[in-house]
Design an enzyme around this catalytic site. Structure first.
Site, PDB file in Angstrom:
ATOM      1  N   HIS A 471     -22.560  13.976 -44.473  1.00 52.16           N
ATOM      2  CA  HIS A 471     -23.369  14.577 -43.406  1.00 52.16           C
ATOM      3  C   HIS A 471     -22.600  15.618 -42.599  1.00 52.16           C
ATOM      4  O   HIS A 471     -22.674  15.613 -41.370  1.00 52.16           O
ATOM      5  CB  HIS A 471     -23.890  13.486 -42.457  1.00 52.16           C
ATOM      6  CG  HIS A 471     -24.788  12.486 -43.082  1.00 52.16           C
ATOM      7  ND1 HIS A 471     -25.096  11.283 -42.470  1.00 52.16           N
ATOM      8  CD2 HIS A 471     -25.456  12.490 -44.255  1.00 52.16           C
ATOM      9  CE1 HIS A 471     -25.913  10.590 -43.255  1.00 52.16           C
ATOM     10  NE2 HIS A 471     -26.142  11.307 -44.347  1.00 52.16           N
ATOM     11  N   PRO A 472     -21.864  16.539 -43.200  1.00 52.66           N
ATOM     12  CA  PRO A 472     -21.143  17.523 -42.385  1.00 52.66           C
ATOM     13  C   PRO A 472     -22.096  18.490 -41.692  1.00 52.66           C
ATOM     14  O   PRO A 472     -23.045  18.999 -42.295  1.00 52.66           O
ATOM     15  CB  PRO A 472     -20.273  18.258 -43.419  1.00 52.66           C
ATOM     16  CG  PRO A 472     -21.012  18.118 -44.710  1.00 52.66           C
ATOM     17  CD  PRO A 472     -21.654  16.764 -44.645  1.00 52.66           C
TER      18      PRO A 472
END
Length: 537
Positions: A471-472
């Protein structure tokens, strides 16, 4: 050098956001839209079978194959950092979980000064894209492009875990996406009849016959060309051949939290010291580009169990594999239709938190690490992540070559608050597994192991069993301050015709999986782009 002509909108990146933008912007027949994707078409069979993520992540056919720099919070470990390199981007290789986050997330964005980004502002955009299998009400909608369905399986162990959560004060819930996701439920997923429903299927294919939309795959952008705060074109390679593109209107970067800052820095836009070190001549200063990286670090406690079937045994024999395959062939259900995580739980590690601060992804299986075979013994994994980490990392180029991987340093567990949440999350997991509902399965902690008890021990254990949950966000942070990368209308500061529209613009990470929020950002972004075009006409 190949001349690709002039375009009103050039979108770089055909991931989740790029597919949405291509569809919405090309609805206007008076504009020409070019969508560029460095990867190939999404015609790889394992993209579409849900369990195929196992064959996609780490596969250079569809994944950039990034790795993080060694991280002290992970006791010096480096992690695989999958990012989609294919039409649909990460929506072609991700866990398919449909999760908007909490109303608190977006109201917080508004409190940061970002007008138009509160929960009540963004909810219509979530509903616009949604095609929910059952609900059509004030929170959900039917008839949109993005199909959302229930998973086509249940599991005895997961049902027991939900009851154990109830016994620890965490209720069952029906809907994670109404603004408050506290509770437990099976995840809803972006699938249609047991098949992955990626961004390309949802948004790109319905627009595929429009004469004003052109989609180029294997088109790898080298750098932007600009003068006096206006981008005029791109240098790129298409199928290995050098090419140029002219921009008559706007350039929209939708290459994601890694790709968008990378393209800007390769073009000389960023922190001058970092650019010079990488061999790039600075042309426009913005020291925030590539900074503020946020991600959800998931801890993966594993418990051996008895008296229950897990995927470890089921997939460990040829008979079990045959049964799994036949069920999917004839019913499109069972383990091959499973998302990587099946059961979700949102909880508080401390009652002082206003809303849930951790998320569980619970699985009836276990493995040493992603990409390795399942354990030979029956077990389950209760992965848990801190929803609002305070640790901040960065993404920066280290070379002037567009094919060179940037340095990705997430700095997990660098903030003291994150260490406390990690230790408390392991303690909460132990309490759930010790609840009466789990006792028929005689759970035995395998990872991190019961000997880790002190605060320091638990933080060290978190470093051992922690990994990215993919989930960057936030490397092109949206803000009202001059240090932000884009403003509240997603315009790149210092430029008149460049926007960034993808997960990189989030000022802070959302409380859950990030694909649905990325769809929302692109829906809202496309509206703003069209509004601004009409206003300037």
């Amino acid at each position: 050098m190949r001349d690709l002509g002039s375009w009103d909108y050039v979108i770089v990146g055909a991931g989740t956001a790029g597919c949405v933008l291509a569809n919405r912007l090309s609805e206007d027949p008076d504009v020409k839209v070019l969508l560029l994707e460095a990867g190939k078409k999404d015609n790889y069979i394992w993209i579409h079978i849900p369990v195929g993520y196992l064959h996609c992540i780490g596969n250079p056919r569809v994944d950039w194959g990034f790795k993080t720099a060694p991280t002290s919070g992970l006791n010096g470990r480096s992690l695989l950092y999958p990012r989609g390199k294919v039409l649909g981007g990460c929506s072609s290789i991700n866990g398919m979980i449909y999760m908007r986050g909490q109303a608190w997330d977006y109201d917080h964005w508004r409190q940061l000064g970002l007008a138009g980004w509160a929960w009540d502002d963004v909810l219509p955009y979530f509903r616009k894209s949604e095609d929910h299998y059952a609900w059509d009400d004030e929170s959900h909608a039917q008839g949109g492009n993005l199909r959302v369905e229930e998973q086509r399986m249940t599991w005895e162990l997961l049902d027991a875990f939900r009851v154990a959560c109830e016994q620890n004060g965490i209720p069952k819930t029906k809907d994670f996406n109404g603004g408050d996701n506290f509770g437990s439920a099976y995840f809803q997923v972006t699938q249609k009849s047991g098949v992955r429903w990626n961004g390309a299927k949802a948004f790109l294919r319905p627009a595929g016959d429009r004469p004003n939309l052109n989609v180029l795959t294997e088109a790898h952008v080298d750098r932007l060309e600009f003068e006096n705060g206006t981008v005029t074109g791109l240098k790129l390679e298409v199928g290995g051949e050098a090419a140029t593109v002219k921009i008559d209107g706007e350039l929209i970067l939708s290459a994601g939290a890694i790709g968008s800052p990378q393209i800007l820095e390769l073009s000389g836009i960023g922190n001058p010291e970092i650019l010079k070190k990488a061999g790039i001549e600075p042309r426009h200063e913005n020291r925030s580009i590539g900074e503020n990286l946020q991600d959800h670090l998931q801890l993966r406690p594993v418990f051996k169990v008895r008296n229950a079937l897990t995927m470890n045994e089921l997939a460990g024999s040829w008979a079990g594999k045959a049964k799994i395959g036949l069920e999917y062939i004839f019913k499109r259900s069972g383990p091959m239709a499973m998302a990587p995580s099946q059961l979700g739980v949102f909880a508080k590690t401390d009652p002082s938190f206003e809303t849930a601060n951790v998320q569980y992804h619970v699985q009836p299986l276990s493995l040493p690490k992603f990409g390795e075979p399942l354990h030979s013994f029956p077990a389950m994994t209760a992965s848990v992540c801190n929803l609002r980490p305070e640790s901040r990392g960065h993404v920066h180029i280290a070379s002037p070559e567009k094919t060179a991987q940037p340095e990705i340093q997430p700095n997990y567990l660098s903030a003291e608050a994150d260490k406390r949440v990690a230790a408390d999350a392991i303690r909460l997991t132990r309490r759930i597994m010790a609840a009466p509902a789990m006792q028929p399965y005689q759970p035995e902690e395998y990872l991190p192991g019961p000997d880790f008890t002190s605060e320091d021990d638990l933080v060290s254990a978190a470093g051992n069993i922690g990994t990215t949950i993919f989930h960057p966000v936030s490397t092109c942070r949206m803000g009202v301050d001059e240090a932000s990368v884009v403003d509240e209308r997603l315009r790149l500061r210092g430029f008149g015709n460049i926007r960034v529209v993808d997960a990189s613009v989030m000022p802070t990470i959302t409380s859950g999986n990030t694909n649905a929020p990325t769809v929302m950002i692109a829906e809202k972004g496309s509206d703003m782009i069209r509004e601004d075009r009409r206003a300037s006409a």
